[in-house]
Design a protein around this motif. Sequence first.
Motif, short mmCIF file in Angstrom:
data_model
loop_
_atom_site.label_atom_id
_atom_site.label_comp_id
_atom_site.label_asym_id
_atom_site.label_seq_id
_atom_site.Cartn_x
_atom_site.Cartn_y
_atom_site.Cartn_z
N GLY A 60 0.82 -1.21 0.00
CA GLY A 60 0.00 0.00 0.00
C GLY A 60 0.86 1.25 0.00
O GLY A 60 0.62 2.19 -0.77
N MET A 61 1.89 1.26 0.86
CA MET A 61 2.74 2.45 0.95
C MET A 61 3.54 2.65 -0.33
O MET A 61 3.70 3.77 -0.80
N LEU A 62 4.03 1.55 -0.91
CA LEU A 62 4.80 1.68 -2.15
C LEU A 62 3.96 2.36 -3.22
O LEU A 62 4.44 3.22 -3.96
N GLU A 63 2.69 1.96 -3.28
CA GLU A 63 1.84 2.55 -4.31
C GLU A 63 1.57 4.02 -4.01
O GLU A 63 1.71 4.88 -4.88
N VAL A 64 1.24 4.31 -2.76
CA VAL A 64 0.88 5.69 -2.42
C VAL A 64 2.08 6.63 -2.56
O VAL A 64 1.93 7.75 -3.04
N MET A 65 3.26 6.16 -2.19
CA MET A 65 4.41 7.07 -2.19
C MET A 65 4.84 7.48 -3.60
O MET A 65 5.65 8.39 -3.75
N THR A 66 4.30 6.82 -4.64
CA THR A 66 4.62 7.27 -5.99
C THR A 66 3.52 8.19 -6.53
O THR A 66 3.60 8.64 -7.66
N GLN A 67 2.48 8.44 -5.72
CA GLN A 67 1.38 9.28 -6.21
C GLN A 67 1.84 10.73 -6.38
O GLN A 67 2.75 11.20 -5.70
N ASP A 68 1.13 11.41 -7.26
CA ASP A 68 1.47 12.81 -7.51
C ASP A 68 1.33 13.67 -6.25
O ASP A 68 2.08 14.62 -6.06
#
Lengths: 524, 311
Positions: free
Chosen positions: B195-203
């Motif tokens: 979850g964090m890996l995905e969120v931390m690449t968000q704009d």
Amino acid sequence: MLNVNGLTISFTSREGTTRAVDNVNFSVTAGSTTAIIGESGSGKSVSCYGLLGLIPQPPGRIESGSALFLDTDLLRLNKHALRQIRGRDIAMVFQDPMTCLNPYMRVGAQLMEPLRYHRGASQSEAKRQALDLMAEVGIRDPEITINYYPYQFSGGMRQRVMIAMALINEPSLLIADEPTTALDVTVQAQILKLLSDIQLRRNIGILMISHDLAVVADIADQIIVMQEGKVVECGDRAAIFERPQHPYTRKLLASIPQGQKIPSSISSNPLVSVRNLCSWFKQDNETVKAVNDVSFDIYRGEVLGLVGESGSGKSTLGRSLLNLVPATSGQILFDGHEVISLAASELKSLRRRMQIIFQDPFASLNPRMTVYDTLAEPLLLHKLETRSSAAGRVLEIMDEVGLARSYVRKYPHEFSGGQRQRIAIGRALASRPDFIVADEAVSALDVTIQAQILDLMKTLAQEYGLTMLFISHDLAVIRQLADRVVVLQNGEIVEQAETTALFEYPQQDYTRRLLEAIPGKSLL
Amino acid sequence: MWRFIGSRLLQAIPVLLVVITVTFFLVRVAPGGPFSSEKAVTPEVKAALEAQYRLDRPVLEQYIAYLGDLIRGDLGPSFKYPGRSVNELIAAGFPVTAELALYALLVALLIGVGAGVVASLRPNTAQDYIPMSAAMIGICIPSLLLGPLLILVFGIYLDWLPVSGWGDMPGDKILPAITLGAVYAAYIARLSRAGMLEVMTQDYIRTARAKGIPEWRVVVVHGLRGGLTPVVAFLGPAFAGLLSGSFVVETIFQVPGLGRFYVQAAFNRDYTMILGATVFLSSLIVVFNLLSDVLNAWMNPRLRSRAGQNT
């Protein structure tokens, strides 16, 4: 104010090291705007992010150069010192306001965060300033909307929030990365106006990144043209637009949508007839009349442009013509067949003859299907080819849409946006349809690519004798392709006319507004 | 929101009915019965017992009578603990099991979220590999093995903690909670890392960084909320799983919880106890799944307002 010299940034990956930015120089002075122009991957964003320590290192690495900002070299600062400047003296506005605001935080909290952090302002002081700024950037009822979440705003309003957030610490430099690319042209015009108003009031320097020369035509003082990491041309606005030296700059200028289709001979025999079409749906217990009592004809061999802003119902209309969204009432005749009440089997044979190209070539192609699978599927589905004979036709289609035959076994993620849109066009043409709906088919593309794809569509439409509904928010694009234009607002037709007539004698205020929003009018 | 909860509860009724019916007939299909133990009972006594517990009636009649009792909230008398009802036994065992499950969940969350977030900050480095390998091991080791191992190390060699019991000695709740929570800690670590890996690449994370706020604030304030969404969705099923899956740990550590009654009931063919515990635990699973859906909706402002407008 900002003086960048010899900036070089490289990225290391398994395939080796590439120079994303190679010996780049530019400067920004207070109260003026410098624009960096280039297409995706030209290094224009990386050079700005690199200044502020916003590229991940590794894989990124700043190899050399200096960036003097008010006598401080940004590239020599440590992380902590750079963070002090970021968001306080230099602020940023990003491209996509849909994804750039935190969806889980109220906009007020997001607005106040830089102020609270950099200046240690109290909650009430921060709130007062946030309210003032929201009013300044044109957000209505800030007292109420300060408690909204981002999803409660439209795209244009979110970009205003982004701009307010960037301005809250009164920075002296604003970096705007494609600030209007994700927006409708009308909203784009408003945001550009807002940026230049703010610049005038606050005397700040703006560094603007864009792929589109037309967008910066009215606001840039200095223009830097970048290609493959290098600056190929720079100069003031007049020099770039009037005496472009580099072939790439000329290509960019030529990509600005202009000119008009030579009207083709059109039969008076409609292929598609729409009568009193309504498409309503329920959202949160309210009926949204996405398409409301719309009637028009599309004649054989004609390209009909359908223009309107986001939310005008143009996509719903396009899809309901193909029975992809159910119509609530009304009549759609396709070559004499009633589309709405068709049985599944009849619909299938009709589907062969009517196809659609979507806006986002990243989302509309199945990521697990190769180009071959994507192009062969309609051929086999409609029994136009057998398994053994399909390959030849697939390769033919690839030739027609300008894709190298060697790509036939590749997957969508291996292609650029423009190439993907070529695949999508190929898929739509594979079943040799009579009618195509192109729904914002070029809106997600860089202008240079947009020009290529428009050319391709023009050529193919003639070769295949296609009838087309071409949907766009951008009248400049529609003008190049359409014989006639229908203007849609809030689900209803406000005006329809021959393209020339519409551009020269618009009848409605709304149409005039759309015309005024076309970027770079001063160039035409 | 209330309508949503109400409709979900209504949907649970047929689910529970199927569970009850299948369990009811399944335990009766199993060979043996509550009163056929090695210790011989005279046929007269057996007949009297069966008559008392309605076991001499046709199965269908027993089934309908059971459902009738159930609607009144009566789970019937226990066959093996004469004089005590299943309701009483559950009331005695459940608080212990619930306490154990709660501690185990806390252990799982603390270790899992911590490890997952730490790993996600530097993906594909030692900081990622070490906690994630530990998590993989945690998933692979069954509590059947982990429990005795922990007892051996912390209870016997180091002599830091008691080896069994519940509330008798200080610290005797620690090992059972860790043993039970370990597998879930590992799952949560993997979920929160992803979850964090995905969120931390968000704009919007890039926006937060561009504001110049410290990195810890970027991670905690802007990242965690979205990054932990999958974990929140998992909490309901996890807690239900902890409640109904604690019997191994309860047996290893001699914890007087519901799980032990459950296991004994299965060995003893204590029909009403098996059924009662099954009905009780499946209702809990339904409720906790619902709670985690509600929590999930509440954490996402967009879903929250949708659900709110449905009332």
